[in-house]
Scaffold this active site. Structure first.
Site, PDB file in Angstrom:
ATOM      1  N   HIS A   1      72.107  46.304 -21.494  1.00  0.00           N
ATOM      2  CA  HIS A   1      71.954  46.081 -22.196  1.00  0.00           C
ATOM      3  C   HIS A   1      70.156  45.988 -21.508  1.00  0.00           C
ATOM      4  CE1 HIS A   1      69.156  43.351 -24.226  1.00  0.00           C
ATOM      5  NE2 HIS A   1      71.046  43.713 -25.097  1.00  0.00           N
TER       6      HIS A   1
ATOM      7  N   ASP B   1      78.496  44.570 -28.149  1.00  0.00           N
ATOM      8  CA  ASP B   1      79.426  45.300 -29.147  1.00  0.00           C
ATOM      9  C   ASP B   1      80.336  45.477 -27.861  1.00  0.00           C
ATOM     10  OD1 ASP B   1      77.503  45.625 -31.092  1.00  0.00           O
ATOM     11  OD2 ASP B   1      76.356  46.999 -29.534  1.00  0.00           O
TER      12      ASP B   1
HETATM   13  N1  CMC Z   1      77.877  53.716 -18.587  1.00  0.00           N
HETATM   14  C1  CMC Z   1      77.705  54.342 -18.007  1.00  0.00           C
HETATM   15  N2  CMC Z   1      75.752  53.857 -17.399  1.00  0.00           N
HETATM   16  C2  CMC Z   1      75.006  53.277 -17.530  1.00  0.00           C
HETATM   17  C3  CMC Z   1      75.755  52.721 -18.383  1.00  0.00           C
HETATM   18  C4  CMC Z   1      76.418  52.676 -19.140  1.00  0.00           C
HETATM   19  N3  CMC Z   1      76.695  52.135 -20.295  1.00  0.00           N
HETATM   20  N4  CMC Z   1      74.483  51.907 -19.397  1.00  0.00           N
HETATM   21  C5  CMC Z   1      73.420  52.725 -18.402  1.00  0.00           C
HETATM   22  N5  CMC Z   1      73.614  52.906 -17.446  1.00  0.00           N
HETATM   23  C6  CMC Z   1      73.412  53.369 -16.698  1.00  0.00           C
HETATM   24  C7  CMC Z   1      72.240  54.397 -16.161  1.00  0.00           C
HETATM   25  O1  CMC Z   1      72.726  56.048 -16.397  1.00  0.00           O
HETATM   26  C8  CMC Z   1      71.079  54.676 -15.066  1.00  0.00           C
HETATM   27  O2  CMC Z   1      71.555  54.623 -14.224  1.00  0.00           O
HETATM   28  P1  CMC Z   1      70.621  55.051 -12.971  1.00  0.00           P
HETATM   29  O3  CMC Z   1      69.600  54.255 -12.780  1.00  0.00           O
HETATM   30  O4  CMC Z   1      71.261  55.918 -12.088  1.00  0.00           O
HETATM   31  O5  CMC Z   1      69.928  56.691 -13.913  1.00  0.00           O
HETATM   32  C9  CMC Z   1      71.053  53.036 -15.530  1.00  0.00           C
HETATM   33  O6  CMC Z   1      72.051  52.395 -15.326  1.00  0.00           O
HETATM   34  C10 CMC Z   1      69.550  51.729 -16.372  1.00  0.00           C
HETATM   35  O7  CMC Z   1      70.311  52.534 -17.709  1.00  0.00           O
HETATM   36  P2  CMC Z   1      69.271  52.758 -18.751  1.00  0.00           P
HETATM   37  O8  CMC Z   1      70.005  54.222 -20.014  1.00  0.00           O
HETATM   38  O9  CMC Z   1      67.967  53.252 -17.876  1.00  0.00           O
HETATM   39  O10 CMC Z   1      68.822  51.269 -19.168  1.00  0.00           O
HETATM   40  P3  CMC Z   1      67.936  51.194 -20.352  1.00  0.00           P
HETATM   41  O11 CMC Z   1      67.929  50.044 -20.616  1.00  0.00           O
HETATM   42  O12 CMC Z   1      67.454  52.227 -21.344  1.00  0.00           O
HETATM   43  O13 CMC Z   1      69.686  51.639 -21.457  1.00  0.00           O
HETATM   44  C11 CMC Z   1      71.217  50.849 -22.957  1.00  0.00           C
HETATM   45  C12 CMC Z   1      70.118  50.348 -22.039  1.00  0.00           C
HETATM   46  C13 CMC Z   1      71.701  49.257 -23.948  1.00  0.00           C
HETATM   47  C14 CMC Z   1      70.682  51.723 -24.210  1.00  0.00           C
HETATM   48  C15 CMC Z   1      72.476  51.409 -22.320  1.00  0.00           C
HETATM   49  O14 CMC Z   1      73.205  50.333 -21.139  1.00  0.00           O
HETATM   50  C16 CMC Z   1      73.291  52.520 -22.539  1.00  0.00           C
HETATM   51  O15 CMC Z   1      72.889  53.308 -23.547  1.00  0.00           O
HETATM   52  N6  CMC Z   1      74.216  51.362 -22.908  1.00  0.00           N
HETATM   53  C17 CMC Z   1      75.936  51.895 -23.896  1.00  0.00           C
HETATM   54  C18 CMC Z   1      75.563  52.049 -25.638  1.00  0.00           C
HETATM   55  C19 CMC Z   1      75.343  50.308 -25.563  1.00  0.00           C
HETATM   56  O16 CMC Z   1      76.834  49.638 -25.900  1.00  0.00           O
HETATM   57  N7  CMC Z   1      75.077  50.336 -26.831  1.00  0.00           N
HETATM   58  C20 CMC Z   1      74.422  49.071 -27.231  1.00  0.00           C
HETATM   59  C21 CMC Z   1      73.367  47.723 -26.351  1.00  0.00           C
HETATM   60  S1  CMC Z   1      73.151  46.228 -26.953  1.00  0.00           S
HETATM   61  C22 CMC Z   1      73.685  45.185 -28.678  1.00  0.00           C
HETATM   62  C23 CMC Z   1      73.078  46.765 -28.860  1.00  0.00           C
HETATM   63  O17 CMC Z   1      71.779  46.890 -29.092  1.00  0.00           O
HETATM   64  O18 CMC Z   1      72.970  47.408 -30.325  1.00  0.00           O
END
Ligand code: CMC
Length: 391
Positions: free
Chosen positions: A270, A327
């Site tokens: 998140h 989710d």
């Molecule tokens: N699986 C594997 N690695 C992950 C995941 C994941 N679900 N989420 C984040 N990471 C890693 C990412 O690769 C990055 O690694 P590094 O530092 O080595 O590059 C690190 O964790 C930080 O992630 P980020 O993508 O920079 O974080 P963000 O704040 O931009 O993204 C997020 C947040 C929710 C989009 C992301 O965690 C994600 O894609 N999660 C999976 C999709 C998901 O479950 N979304 C629902 C969010 S909650 C409810 C809603 O908003 O609907």
């Protein structure tokens, strides 16, 4: 204008001041208008929470009754909307249809609401809550080829959702109190989440003084993506895939860690919560309660729990503070209720609707300027035009 700081994804940029929702990502705290999400999920109902978010205070008994009755005044959706639905193929994704139908509502309600006129705004809130619920269920009816149902004014808002979805001409819908209560709780948990992607979209579209329906339609589109609300569908599909491939959760954890693989653990991580997502804690417990109350034994719940356990013990997930989000378990509950996976994000949208309305209203009442970020240009410098014959 001075130097421009770029902040991709607005990770450290505040876009507004807001009195609606408080979120502390380190501590895992979520409050609507000062009330804790835990207490609201346990004691309030969805319309009460909607009223709280939109108007700022919990409604009195009279206000709540009036709100529910005033919503009922607008539940009849224009017949011509049905022609629009008929134009879609049955296979259309419900979220695409919902965005289009929400936008189409502007055709039948061309006058934009004046948010500074309290009565007009109140009526627009009731109208939006009413019509959105009905058209949301119609997206499913269409996909099944079922006749479209109308709202039953003798039933509650959440009851109507289930009836509108599932009642067939030959078969009255049998209400199950446990299902309605669980769905009500899920809607509350989704009702607002400060400046998330879809809410920021609603605010920025509305900041050009586009109408409420147009702004909400944009919010639906933003919510649809798998990194946002679309994650609830993606989680279920992921769990099904793991199950069909023998239930090897460790393999999928490995895949999620592999930087050469675009796969992510859906329902994990998140932007703001770096400790735990309080909504996920409530939903995980609700998943156990609802499935046992309904007598459903779903192997996907076991897979989800194993996946969570393995991921939470893994250094990759620990060091990045990645935890299950809202989710992760919600889809398992929806599935136990008989809701098809393609509708999961539509349910999120119904839950988030009061939040979008509240944020749109606040943005307009605060007289926020048009949302218009800047950029740093990295393209060509000036170059002479070449005639097509010379290119
Ligand atoms: N699986 C594997 N690695 C992950 C995941 C994941 N679900 N989420 C984040 N990471 C890693 C990412 O690769 C990055 O690694 P590094 O530092 O080595 O590059 C690190 O964790 C930080 O992630 P980020 O993508 O920079 O974080 P963000 O704040 O931009 O993204 C997020 C947040 C929710 C989009 C992301 O965690 C994600 O894609 N999660 C999976 C999709 C998901 O479950 N979304 C629902 C969010 S909650 C409810 C809603 O908003 O609907």
């Amino acid at each position: 204008t001075g130097a421009i700081t770029i902040d991709p994804g607005y990770k450290n940029t505040g876009s507004c001041k807001s009195e609606i929702t408080f979120l502390d990502g380190e501590e895992g705290i979520l409050r609507y208008r000062g009330y804790s999400i835990e207490e609201l999920a346990e004691k309030a109902d969805f319309l009460e929470v909607s009223f709280l978010l939109i108007f700022g205070e919990l409604p009195t008994k009279n206000e709540l009754e009036k709100f529910e009755n005033d919503i009922r005044k607008y539940t009849l959706v224009n017949e011509e909307m049905k022609n629009i639905i008929d134009g879609f193929p049955k296979t259309a994704h419900p979220m695409g249809v919902l965005a289009a139908l929400t936008s189409a509502l502007t055709a039948f309600n061309p006058k934009s609401v004046n948010p500074h006129n309290e009565k007009e705004m109140y009526d627009a809130v009731c109208k939006t809550m009413a019509k959105f619920l009905v058209i949301a269920t119609w997206t499913y009816r269409k996909s099944m080829g079922y006749p479209l149902n109308n709202y039953d004014n003798t039933k509650g808002y959440v009851e109507n959702f289930m009836r509108l979805m599932f009642e067939l001409p030959t078969e009255p819908y049998k209400f199950d109190k446990k299902v309605i209560a669980a769905l009500d709780k899920l809607f509350i948990l989704h009702a607002d989440h400060e400046q998330n992607c879809s809410t920021s979209t609603v605010r920025i579209v509305g900041s050009s003084h586009a109408g409420l329906f147009a702004s909400i339609s944009a919010g639906v589109s933003a919510l649809w993506g798998p990194l946002h609300g679309g994650a609830n569908q993606a989680v279920l599909e992921m769990l099904e895939e793991i199950h069909n491939n023998g239930g090897d959760v460790a393999k999928y954890v490995l895949k999620a860690k592999d930087k050469d693989d675009s796969f992510r653990l859906m329902g994990f991580g998140h932007r703001v919560y770096k400790n735990f997502d309080p909504r996920a804690t409530i939903i995980k417990k609700a998943a156990d309660d609802v499935l046992s109350a309904l007598g459903v034994d779903d192997p996907l719940l076991d897979i989800a729990k194993q996946l969570e356990k393995v991921a939470l013990e893994d250094e990759y997930f620990k060091s990045r503070n990645l935890y299950p989000n809202v989710d992760f378990y919600s889809g398992i509950i929806y599935r136990a209720m008989g809701i098809p996976v393609g509708m999961f994000t539509v349910l999120f949208a119904i839950g988030r609707l009061p939040g979008w309305i509240a944020q749109w209203k606040e943005m307009r009442l605060n007289k926020e300027p048009i949302g218009r970020p800047r950029q740093v240009y990295t393209g060509h410098t000036l170059r002479p035009f070449k005639e097509v014959k010379d290119r």
